[in-house]
Scaffold this active site. Structure first.
Site, PDB file in Angstrom:
ATOM      1  N   CYS A   1      18.553  90.830 -13.361  1.00 53.50           N
ATOM      2  CA  CYS A   1      17.606  91.408 -13.709  1.00 53.50           C
ATOM      3  C   CYS A   1      18.088  92.690 -14.507  1.00 53.50           C
ATOM      4  O   CYS A   1      18.758  93.533 -13.895  1.00 53.50           O
ATOM      5  CB  CYS A   1      16.590  92.022 -12.428  1.00 53.50           C
TER       6      CYS A   1
ATOM      7  N   GLU B   1     -19.184  93.501 -50.067  1.00 51.65           N
ATOM      8  CA  GLU B   1     -19.526  92.738 -49.187  1.00 51.65           C
ATOM      9  C   GLU B   1     -18.610  91.848 -48.508  1.00 51.65           C
ATOM     10  O   GLU B   1     -17.453  91.457 -49.276  1.00 51.65           O
ATOM     11  CB  GLU B   1     -20.587  91.763 -50.009  1.00 51.65           C
TER      12      GLU B   1
ATOM     13  N   LYS C   1      -8.778  89.989 -50.420  1.00 49.94           N
ATOM     14  CA  LYS C   1      -8.568  89.057 -49.549  1.00 49.94           C
ATOM     15  C   LYS C   1      -8.042  89.765 -48.217  1.00 49.94           C
ATOM     16  O   LYS C   1      -6.955  90.572 -48.386  1.00 49.94           O
ATOM     17  CB  LYS C   1      -7.568  87.776 -49.832  1.00 49.94           C
TER      18      LYS C   1
ATOM     19  N   LYS D   1     -16.623  88.646 -47.647  1.00 51.44           N
ATOM     20  CA  LYS D   1     -16.671  87.426 -48.363  1.00 51.44           C
ATOM     21  C   LYS D   1     -16.673  86.251 -47.447  1.00 51.44           C
ATOM     22  O   LYS D   1     -15.903  86.079 -46.492  1.00 51.44           O
ATOM     23  CB  LYS D   1     -15.373  87.475 -49.169  1.00 51.44           C
TER      24      LYS D   1
ATOM     25  N   TYR E   1     -26.046  86.834 -52.002  1.00 52.52           N
ATOM     26  CA  TYR E   1     -25.611  87.824 -52.431  1.00 52.52           C
ATOM     27  C   TYR E   1     -25.610  87.947 -53.878  1.00 52.52           C
ATOM     28  O   TYR E   1     -24.881  88.696 -54.450  1.00 52.52           O
ATOM     29  CB  TYR E   1     -23.816  87.781 -51.907  1.00 52.52           C
TER      30      TYR E   1
ATOM     31  N   CYS F   1      12.834  87.976 -11.098  1.00 55.42           N
ATOM     32  CA  CYS F   1      13.353  88.649 -10.184  1.00 55.42           C
ATOM     33  C   CYS F   1      12.718  88.768  -8.896  1.00 55.42           C
ATOM     34  O   CYS F   1      11.614  89.008  -8.678  1.00 55.42           O
ATOM     35  CB  CYS F   1      13.695  90.297 -10.724  1.00 55.42           C
TER      36      CYS F   1
ATOM     37  N   ASP G   1     -16.747  82.961 -45.624  1.00 52.96           N
ATOM     38  CA  ASP G   1     -15.894  81.671 -45.797  1.00 52.96           C
ATOM     39  C   ASP G   1     -16.933  80.265 -45.507  1.00 52.96           C
ATOM     40  O   ASP G   1     -17.019  79.676 -44.410  1.00 52.96           O
ATOM     41  CB  ASP G   1     -14.790  81.591 -44.890  1.00 52.96           C
TER      42      ASP G   1
ATOM     43  N   CYS H   1      12.242  96.089  -6.916  1.00 50.08           N
ATOM     44  CA  CYS H   1      12.849  96.306  -8.547  1.00 50.08           C
ATOM     45  C   CYS H   1      11.910  97.368  -9.120  1.00 50.08           C
ATOM     46  O   CYS H   1      10.561  97.249  -9.071  1.00 50.08           O
ATOM     47  CB  CYS H   1      12.589  94.844  -8.829  1.00 50.08           C
TER      48      CYS H   1
ATOM     49  N   CYS I   1      16.831  95.888 -12.166  1.00 47.17           N
ATOM     50  CA  CYS I   1      17.310  96.320 -10.835  1.00 47.17           C
ATOM     51  C   CYS I   1      18.919  95.548 -10.556  1.00 47.17           C
ATOM     52  O   CYS I   1      19.616  96.032  -9.567  1.00 47.17           O
ATOM     53  CB  CYS I   1      16.410  95.871  -9.750  1.00 47.17           C
TER      54      CYS I   1
END
Ligand code: IVH
Length: 684
Positions: free
Chosen positions: A415, A117, A321, A119, A233, A433, A121, A438, A418
């Protein structure tokens, strides 16, 4: 008895029965038979009749979920059967170890099945039903004694005040203590925090705190106003019924009208449970509520009894977990990527590490300023984080792990694609650039053009595009329509068949829609959603190309920033030529559907202005994310501005916002607000 009163009483009873039945269908079975609006109408009808006949209001009426007179303090709530906690497993091996232990204790004759199942929180509670009526509810507390929160629990809509007798003819227990988790959906949590913020009240740190804080209220009318939910549950004591297995417990609870998480699964063996964990881990982000793992329980209750418990946790269950959304890794290398708009992004190449169920090998370092601010050096040990759909990022250095061999990193002056000089424009935190030819930018533009939400060209992956650009076959997107199978056949791994398949896919893409085409062009700030808006109001290519400022800003959701970008793009003769070239190769537009609704979130419908230098993203990315969420971005602050987002050195816009009383948001908060409902960003 007065006939009229009798008639009203009968009508009320039937209305209440009807409402309870719809609660059951909605909350327990997740199978509503009527719309929310019809449900609300029934509920309002109940309230209307009850307010005309206050003497006929019964304590069990669904209208009474609005709260009860406040308490002075909580009474203690004793659990007849202690509420245990669970042992944790962080690794798969520990889950297999748990299975080995179980089997060893049970002996070779047993091959136990498991129930897995999610869990939840939230906050654990126990609710006692006597003769099928809810009589008491308490928090877990230390497992022996908690707090009596009966009145508060009675305000939670998904929790029935009466158990239903199951349609399968199962008897209803004379006594039943059910256990479950009260929680808040992420979206409800965010809405609650927004309204608290607006009212100047402190916000909750996370949905779990919000659920706990809402349930532990002395005034239950406060709880009634909070969007709490529950999943059940397990059971404490029970009388008048019998169960053989955990799976049967879940089924019965559901039949009696208690909400049970539908993501639970019966597994024949531990391997199936571990496989299911992987699925849950992937789904985790998409679930409306927070989960922190999966609980694995031996299914048969007689086996559970034989296994028994240790001091505080049962031997028959374990909590597996999820791995956290943060992890430590080492920066092996820092590479600089050039995006299709010419922005240079430093990317850390990491030792592969599992972050929340996904193996991460690369994480963005954003830009040089961010690297300097965080003090990141090459070969540092760092913490990496992933949030929702956002790309993983390095968020801090673990300085204690430095060895002295780390090296500083500087953005290259040229760059990497290029070789042209790189510039940093004023008001920007990024290096760019500016060379339109390029190769990295051409590749980026072609990938974008071919991508799923754009022209959707099947099979045109990154590798083949890189290859064709480097071979000089593709110099712009228009070259795609001149591709011949023989250009592609020489690509390693391609043959005649795959080459002609790709050419056919390119051919097929000519049949498209105007919004897809507009998006595919890669006009700065025009994401997929904006392209749909533009096309809905300017239904042909010439009308978009020649639209003036006023025509563009008249479109809802289009601010002057986007309007300027569209106009600048089409003012450039090279771009106009490209569009005509593409149309000339035979692109046709089908009728497109009206704009898809934007993911409604905090930003939808807001008018936003940006000012100053953002650190975590380019201005372009920020505008793309805002417009994708339905915000309108404009360039100057006015009475119509809802929010001013500020980066470094915001200047006069900030002063203007202050005088007008406009909401001002810093980059951190902006990012947090984006994470809420993330949609992949449209610009790079
Ligand atoms: S079973 C003896 N099932 O986890 C069995 N617990 O660490 C004990 N929780 O206090 C609980 N989802 O608040 C179980 N599907 C689930 C759960 C769950 C969340 C919480 C619960 C409990 C804690 C145990």
């Amino acid at each position: 008895m007065n006939n009229e009163a009798d008639r009203v009483r009968r009508e009320l009873e039937s209305l209440r029965r009807e409402i309870r039945r719809h609660n059951y269908l909605y909350y327990a079975l997740d199978r509503p038979e009527i719309s929310d609006a019809d449900y609300d109408a029934l509920y309002r009808e109940l309230l209307r009749i009850e307010s005309a006949h206050p003497e006929l209001v019964t304590p069990d009426s669904p209208s009474q979920r609005v709260g009860f007179p406040p308490l002075e303090s909580f009474q203690p709530f004793e659990h007849a059967v202690p509420m245990l906690s669970l042992e944790n497993a962080m690794e798969e091996s520990e889950v297999f170890e748990f299975d080995r232990r179980v089997k060893k204790l049970l002996g070779p004759a047993e091959d136990p099945a498991y129930v897995a199942e999610p869990k939840m929180d939230g906050l654990a509670v126990e609710i006692v039903y006597e003769g099928s009526t809810l009589v008491r509810a308490g928090t877990r507390g230390d497992g022996i004694v908690g707090e009596d929160v009966t009145l508060n629990v009675k305000t939670i809509r998904s929790i029935p005040w009466q158990l239903f007798s199951s349609p399968e003819g199962q008897p209803v227990p004379t006594l039943l203590a059910v256990r479950g988790e009260v929680y808040m959906d992420r979206k409800d949590f965010e809405a609650l925090n927004r309204s608290r913020e607006a009212a100047g009240e402190p916000v909750f740190a996370n949905p779990r705190n919000a659920a706990a804080g809402s349930l532990r209220q002395l005034d239950s009318s406060v709880t009634a106003g909070r969007p709490l939910k529950a999943f059940f549950y397990g059971i404490g004591q029970w009388e008048g019924v019998d169960f053989q297995s955990q799976w049967e417990v879940l089924e019965r609870l559901r039949q009696w009208g208690l909400p049970v998480n539908p993501r639970s699964r019966l597994c024949r063996n531990i391997q199936e449970a571990v496989d299911f964990f992987r699925i849950l881990e992937q789904e985790r982000e998409r679930l409306p509520y927070e989960t922190d793992g999966m609980v694995v329980k031996v299914d048969r209750l007689d086996l559970q009894r034989r296994l028994g418990e240790k001091s505080r946790s049962p031997r028959w269950a374990i909590a597996y977990k999820f791995s956290p959304h943060q992890a430590e890794s080492r920066i092996l290398d820092i590479r600089v990527q050039v995006g299709r708009t010419g922005v240079l992004t430093p990317v850390a190449v990491l030792e592969p590490v599992n972050v929340g169920g996904v193996v991460v090998q690369r994480a963005t370092l954003h830009n040089q300023d961010e690297i300097d601010r965080k003090g990141i050096l090459l070969h540092d040990t760092v913490r990496v984080r992933r949030a929702g759909d956002v790309i993983p990022e390095v968020f801090e250095v673990v300085r204690s792990r430095r060895t002295g061999s780390e090296q500083a990193f500087r953005m290259p002056p040229w760059c990497p694609s290029c070789g042209q000089p790189v510039v940093r424009l004023p008001d920007e935190s990024v290096h760019r650039c500016l060379n339109r030819n390029c190769p990295a930018q051409i590749k980026g533009a072609i990938w974008h053009y071919a991508s799923r939400d754009a022209m959707n060209i099947d099979g045109l992956g990154k590798k083949i595009v890189s290859f064709l650009v480097e071979q000089g076959v593709l110099r712009s997107v228009a070259d795609l329509y001149r591709l011949q199978p023989r250009d592609i056949e020489s690509f390693p791994g391609f043959g005649k068949k795959s080459a002609s398949n790709l050419v056919e896919a390119v051919e097929r893409s000519k049949e498209t829609t105007l919004p897809r085409f507009l998006y595919a062009l890669g006009i700065p700030h025009v994401g997929s959603h904006l392209a749909q808006l533009l096309a809905a109001h300017l239904p042909s290519i010439p009308s978009v190309m020649d639209a003036g400022e006023a025509q563009l800003t008249a479109i809802p959701g289009v601010g002057d920033v986007v309007a300027f970008s569209v106009r600048t793009y089409f003012a450039n003769p090279a771009n106009r030529e490209l569009v005509l070239d593409l149309l000339g190769s035979g692109i046709r537009f089908r009728e497109s559907s009206p704009p898809a609704p934007v993911l409604e979130d905090f930003w939808t419908g807001k008018t936003v202005v940006l000012s100053g230098t953002l650190e975590k993203m380019t201005r372009q990315e920020a505008i793309g994310m805002l417009t994708d969420r339905g915000a309108r971005v404009t360039s100057s602050v006015s009475g119509a501005t809802d929010i001013l987002i500020i980066g470094k050195d915001p200047g006069s816009k900030l002063e203007k916002a202050r005088t007008l009383g406009t909401q001002v948001m810093e980059e951190e908060e902006f990012l947090a607000r984006l994470r809420g409902g993330a949609r992949p960003d449209s610009d790079g």
